[in-house]
Motif scaffolding. Sequence first.
Motif: not given
Length: 332
Positions: A196-197, A223-224, A259-262, A291-296
Motif C-alpha cells: 500500500w503506497s 508492506v507500507l 505496524p508493517q515494514p515500510l 522502520r524503513m526496510a527497502a529503498l527502491v
Amino acid sequence: MAPHHAPDADRRPRRRRWRAAPRWLASLAAAMALSGCGMLEAQGAMSTGADLALAERAMFGAFTYGGVWRGMEPVVQLELQLGRRLDVVHWFMNWDHDFDPAMVANASAGGRLPLISWQPMRQDLRDIAAGVHDAYLRAWAAGVAAAPGPVYLRPFPEMNGEWVPWNGDPDALRAAWRRMTAVFRDAGADNVRWVWSPNVSDEPRTEANRMERYYPGHDQVDVLALSGYNWGETRPYIGWRSFEEVFATGYARITAIGPQPLWLTELASSDAGGDKAAWVRDMFASTEFPRMAALVWFDEDKEADWRITSAPEVVRAFQQGLGVAPTVSSAR
C-alpha cells in the motif's frame, strides 16, 4: 509523479528473450563477486535500533526504464554499474495487461524480489469493487500463485495524488482493494505481498484526500510504502530538499497507520540545484527512519535526470552506500 506507462502500454510490447550472452554474464558474475547478491525475502526483518544507518539494514532495488518489459538487459546493466545485484526489481503494468510469468521469473532470478506497480488506468474503482473485473483478477491470482516465489503487488500507487485516475474516492478504493485481495485469497495465491503506497504528501492537501482515508486495513496490507522525490530546481516552488526532509512527515504519518515494514517504492533526487552525490550519501547514512526496510530507486531520465548513472560521482556515492568497490563499468 504522473502514472508511469509501460513501453507501448496500449499494445503489448515485443520483448527480447533473456538469453545469457556469455560476455555480459561473465561480467555480471565478476561484479557480483564484489558484494553479496540479492537478499532473501526480508519484509519483516528490520532493525529495532534507530542508530543503524539505512546502508546497514535496508534492501536496495530500482525501477529501470525498459527493464523487465524489454528483457533483463537494462536491469543487468545497472547492476554492472553498481557492482551489486538488486534486491528488488520494480516495474509498472496497467490493468490492460495479462500476468506475464516470464517477466516475474526473470525478475526473480538470483533471489531478487519482483515489485509490480499495478495501475487501473481505464477501470473504474466501483466496477472493481462490484466484481466487474473478477475474471481478470482471477487470471492474475492464478499466475501469481504459480510464480516461483513471492510477488509484491503495488495496486493503485500514489492514490492520494490528483495525477492518478484512482484518486479522490477513498471509500471506493478501499472496497476495490478488499475485492481484489479476496479474489487472490480464494485462488490460493498465498505468495502475494500487498504493498500500500501513497504519495509522501496529499495532493490536493485536503482533509478528504488524506492518505489515511485510503488505508484498507491491517489485514489487507503486508508492506507500507511511500513515493517521494527531491525535485530541486526542476520545481522551484518545492526546491532542493534533503532525503530526511523529503520523507520525515510522510514517515511519521504512515508508520502511525499500521505496524508493517515500510518500503520507499519510488524515490530519487534531481541533480539540478544541489549536490546529488551528497544527497545519496546522506540517504544511506540516515538513522532517522528505523522502520524503513527497502529503498527502491526510480532510475529514469524523465521530469528530471533521476538516474543512478547521471554522473560518475553519483555512481560512486551509491557504491559507497552499498558497500561495493568501484567497477570497471562504472568508471567509463
